[in-house]
Design a protein around this motif. Structure first.
Motif, PDB file in Angstrom:
ATOM      1  N   ILE A  10      55.711  15.666  15.129  1.00 52.17           N
ATOM      2  CA  ILE A  10      54.702  14.855  14.367  1.00 52.17           C
ATOM      3  C   ILE A  10      53.669  14.100  15.105  1.00 52.17           C
ATOM      4  O   ILE A  10      53.995  13.623  16.173  1.00 52.17           O
ATOM      5  N   VAL A  11      52.551  14.293  14.659  1.00 46.28           N
ATOM      6  CA  VAL A  11      51.432  14.078  15.493  1.00 46.28           C
ATOM      7  C   VAL A  11      50.757  12.952  14.377  1.00 46.28           C
ATOM      8  O   VAL A  11      50.267  13.012  13.345  1.00 46.28           O
ATOM      9  N   ALA A  12      50.775  11.589  14.838  1.00 48.36           N
ATOM     10  CA  ALA A  12      50.544  10.520  14.187  1.00 48.36           C
ATOM     11  C   ALA A  12      48.984  10.082  14.647  1.00 48.36           C
ATOM     12  O   ALA A  12      48.383  10.648  15.542  1.00 48.36           O
ATOM     13  N   ALA A  13      48.488   8.805  14.091  1.00 45.66           N
ATOM     14  CA  ALA A  13      47.050   8.430  14.536  1.00 45.66           C
ATOM     15  C   ALA A  13      47.025   7.363  15.461  1.00 45.66           C
ATOM     16  O   ALA A  13      46.057   6.570  15.331  1.00 45.66           O
ATOM     17  N   GLY A  14      48.174   7.124  16.147  1.00 44.85           N
ATOM     18  CA  GLY A  14      47.958   6.009  17.341  1.00 44.85           C
ATOM     19  C   GLY A  14      47.163   6.552  18.597  1.00 44.85           C
ATOM     20  O   GLY A  14      46.445   7.326  18.138  1.00 44.85           O
ATOM     21  N   ASP A  37      43.176  14.736  13.060  1.00 44.58           N
ATOM     22  CA  ASP A  37      41.916  14.959  14.135  1.00 44.58           C
ATOM     23  C   ASP A  37      42.484  15.396  15.204  1.00 44.58           C
ATOM     24  O   ASP A  37      41.701  16.059  16.108  1.00 44.58           O
ATOM     25  N   TYR A  38      43.471  14.606  15.925  1.00 49.25           N
ATOM     26  CA  TYR A  38      44.318  14.890  17.077  1.00 49.25           C
ATOM     27  C   TYR A  38      44.568  16.629  17.353  1.00 49.25           C
ATOM     28  O   TYR A  38      44.462  17.312  18.216  1.00 49.25           O
ATOM     29  N   CYS A  39      45.176  17.012  16.023  1.00 44.69           N
ATOM     30  CA  CYS A  39      45.473  18.422  15.906  1.00 44.69           C
ATOM     31  C   CYS A  39      44.372  19.381  16.266  1.00 44.69           C
ATOM     32  O   CYS A  39      44.373  20.311  17.044  1.00 44.69           O
ATOM     33  N   GLY A  43      43.489  22.091  19.435  1.00 43.68           N
ATOM     34  CA  GLY A  43      43.646  23.328  18.742  1.00 43.68           C
ATOM     35  C   GLY A  43      44.960  23.863  18.084  1.00 43.68           C
ATOM     36  O   GLY A  43      45.341  25.006  18.046  1.00 43.68           O
ATOM     37  N   LEU A  44      45.462  22.884  17.437  1.00 37.96           N
ATOM     38  CA  LEU A  44      46.778  22.833  16.643  1.00 37.96           C
ATOM     39  C   LEU A  44      46.381  22.961  15.224  1.00 37.96           C
ATOM     40  O   LEU A  44      45.720  22.125  14.681  1.00 37.96           O
ATOM     41  N   GLY A 106      51.383  10.312  19.326  1.00 35.92           N
ATOM     42  CA  GLY A 106      50.118   9.451  18.686  1.00 35.92           C
ATOM     43  C   GLY A 106      50.918   8.467  17.750  1.00 35.92           C
ATOM     44  O   GLY A 106      50.263   7.828  17.030  1.00 35.92           O
ATOM     45  N   ALA A 107      52.226   7.914  18.500  1.00 38.20           N
ATOM     46  CA  ALA A 107      53.294   6.912  17.515  1.00 38.20           C
ATOM     47  C   ALA A 107      53.092   5.556  18.421  1.00 38.20           C
ATOM     48  O   ALA A 107      53.853   4.958  17.799  1.00 38.20           O
ATOM     49  N   THR A 108      52.254   5.635  19.444  1.00 39.33           N
ATOM     50  CA  THR A 108      52.322   4.482  20.323  1.00 39.33           C
ATOM     51  C   THR A 108      50.956   4.079  20.444  1.00 39.33           C
ATOM     52  O   THR A 108      49.955   4.664  20.122  1.00 39.33           O
ATOM     53  N   GLY A 109      50.767   2.778  20.896  1.00 42.36           N
ATOM     54  CA  GLY A 109      49.380   2.348  21.020  1.00 42.36           C
ATOM     55  C   GLY A 109      48.711   1.828  19.677  1.00 42.36           C
ATOM     56  O   GLY A 109      49.305   1.837  18.728  1.00 42.36           O
TER      57      GLY A 109
END
Length: 217
Positions: A10-14, A37-39, A43-44, A106-109
């Motif tokens: 899972i790629v989150a927005a943190g 956006d991170y994906c 390049g994912l 992307g689940a912290t910060g």
């Protein structure tokens, strides 16, 4: 649906502090809201995008709209007014599909409340027969409950332990710089900060209670 052999990523927005995420063919890659956006940066191409998309960029919003038209099964659009966080909603979907191993990026910060919510998601996974880790470029977070966790001898860096409940009983730490035997850790005294891996196999166990473990490299 039966248990899946791959893992759910899972790629989150943190805050994303890695430059690469390894994804195999058996894995399920879910972009959560602004994590899309991170994906794109990495390049994912996610198998599934999910969220109310209040933190996604314009380019990614256009991509979501295109997928909704051409591959609607890849998009789950959530209402902003809901009980589940977007990340927890993604976890529920993956659990329903049979995944039991989770890596959250992307689940912290970012906003502190989101980090705390994602730590609670790790305990939610534990209580639903799965295991999860919050991953970043500096280390990882995990939770343990009435169990033992082992670390390989090649592990480096530091391990900090915090009680998630009122107290954790029967805490043992072996094979690290600072060892414990049948100790009690409470949630009002941070005694477990910055233990060190020392180049040998290590183990942490708790007889009764919940611990948050944070590994920093």
């Amino acid at each position: 649906m039966g248990t899946q052999t791959g893992k759910c990523i899972i790629v989150a927005a943190g805050d994303l502090t890695v430059s690469k995420i390894e994804v195999s063919r058996e894995d399920l890659l879910i972009a959560v809201d602004g994590g899309l956006d991170y994906c794109g940066l990495l390049g994912l191409e996610p198998d599934l995008v999910l969220g109310d998309f209040d933190s996604a960029g314009e380019t990614q919003l256009a991509q979501v709209a295109l997928w909704e038209e051409q591959s609607p099964e890849r998009v789950i659009r959530l209402k902003p007014e809901k009980d589940d966080t977007d990340t927890l909603a993604a976890i529920r979907v993956a659990l329903e599909r049979g995944y039991t191993s989770f890596l959250l990026y992307g689940a912290t910060g970012g906003r502190l409340e989101h980090t705390i919510a994602n730590i609670q998601c790790l305990l939610f996974l534990k209580h639903h027969g799965a295991v999860g880790y919050l991953m970043d470029g500096l280390g990882m977070c995990f939770v343990m409950e009435d169990e033992e966790v082992r670390f390989r001898a090649s592990m480096e860096g530091y391990l900090s332990l915090f009680s998630l409940g009122g107290k954790a009983l029967g805490v043992n730490i072996r094979g690290m710089k600072y060892e414990l035997e049948d100790a009690e850790i409470t949630n009002d005294f941070p005694v477990g900060i910055s233990n060190e891996f020392i180049g040998q196999e290590a183990a942490v166990s708790v007889r009764q209670g919940q611990l948050l473990g944070i590994v920093t490299y």
